[in-house]
Design an enzyme around this catalytic site. Sequence first.
Site, PDB file in Angstrom:
ATOM      1  N   ASP A   1      69.468 -18.096  36.662  1.00 35.52           N
ATOM      2  CA  ASP A   1      68.559 -17.138  36.024  1.00 35.52           C
ATOM      3  C   ASP A   1      68.570 -15.792  36.744  1.00 35.52           C
ATOM      4  O   ASP A   1      68.651 -14.736  36.111  1.00 35.52           O
ATOM      5  CB  ASP A   1      67.138 -17.701  36.015  1.00 35.52           C
ATOM      6  CG  ASP A   1      66.791 -18.367  34.688  1.00 35.52           C
ATOM      7  OD1 ASP A   1      67.654 -18.342  33.788  1.00 35.52           O
ATOM      8  OD2 ASP A   1      65.689 -18.908  34.554  1.00 35.52           O
TER       9      ASP A   1
ATOM     10  N   ASP B   1      63.118 -23.214  29.392  1.00 37.69           N
ATOM     11  CA  ASP B   1      61.878 -23.078  30.156  1.00 37.69           C
ATOM     12  C   ASP B   1      60.925 -24.235  29.900  1.00 37.69           C
ATOM     13  O   ASP B   1      59.892 -24.348  30.572  1.00 37.69           O
ATOM     14  CB  ASP B   1      61.188 -21.759  29.800  1.00 37.69           C
ATOM     15  CG  ASP B   1      62.020 -20.564  30.224  1.00 37.69           C
ATOM     16  OD1 ASP B   1      62.580 -20.614  31.317  1.00 37.69           O
ATOM     17  OD2 ASP B   1      62.117 -19.604  29.444  1.00 37.69           O
TER      18      ASP B   1
END
Length: 440
Positions: free
Chosen positions: A350, A410
């Site tokens: 990320d 997520d």
Amino acid sequence: MSVHRVLFNSENSGLLQIRAEEGILHAAGNGVPPKTKDYCIIYNSNWTTLPGSLNNATFRILENLTSTVLCNSSEVAPGLLKDKAVVVMRGNCTFLEKAIIAESLGAKMLLIASKPGLSPLTDNKTEFKDVTLPIALIRYSDIMDMHLTLGNEVNVTLYSPPLPEFDCSMVVIFVIAVFTVALGGYWSGVSELENLKAMANPGERETRRKKEENVTFTPLTVILFVVICCVMLVLLYFFYKWLVYVIISVFCLASAMSLYNCLAVLIGEVPFGLCRVTCCNKNIEVRLIFLAGFCIAVSVVWAVFRNEDRWAWILQDILGVAFCLNFIKTLKMPNFKSCVILLGLLLLYDVFFVFITPFITKNGASIMVEVAAGPFGNSEKLPVVIRVPRLEYSASTLCDVPFSLLGFGDIIVPGLLVAYCRRFDVQTGSSSVYYISCTI
């Protein structure tokens, strides 16, 4: 609050920061009751001050002159623009020159239609001080839609409501995400408990092994999984226009299967409709056949109407929650070491693709953000997100993204850790203490 965009202007041998704000053009037809519709505009707050609400805005009759660019006053008949709003096309002359001509002809509002898209208004501010009429940039396609929807006689006004201090739709996103993580972890624990019971009973062991669909990640497969994620993201960045349809197809198939698996568990608890049919040497419950058809139908309906903003997001969220639940239940982390490796590598993944890649790409954009938003102006978006409409209306909602978004990753990634804790509770008989603590 306003949305600021920065660009560089070479005028006056210097760098000029331009403020471009998003506003709303409210258009009303002449019917009874009048049809109304809102459109996105871009304006420069250094030039134009717009009211913060529709109640304080003044309506003007719109004169459509998109056949001209208004670079010369001779293009318009005398008196045609008196006390009206006028819309013209972009041309070789500047916005300032158009504004001076429009005001000299009596216009009270200038709209400039743009086919390429909306960009900041960047003329020299010091030369604009003698012009007082509001100026805004609007999409040419919106002008065409306005006349198709509202008719040829349209009244328009401009206003710019402030952005809401808090996005209430994020509360809905939060509840959906936490519910999915908690339920997925619990389901994984139920599956683990059934496995333990089957292992204790030699007669059920072989039957349970055949029904078991779990996939166990080892540290090596965790690393391989993250590498595949990296490669897929880079491929999407360069070949988005083609691969987005592959992702949509895979999502339709995977989400339909996931919805079936989720609903089949619930139907299995209902002691009705147990009749069976024989097919290919297998006895299949009739209700499961209808369930499979229903799940496929939901997926197909979403695929056909996926760009319908009014309600397609509901189907996408249902399919997305089912996909995440099935993924969390199916994918097993064998030990805490694998959890640490997975979460640690995905953290680096990320950080790199969101914050480091802007220093590498030619346009200075994040690869992750570009792929999520759809690069190259592609109208197709990746479906691997939970979408909830923004509940507070604002210019940003109209001009940018009308939905709050949360990627499946997520939900799934923390869900795998919660599921591991739930299975650990089952194996050790620790009364769900790790599951509840990790969920919180």
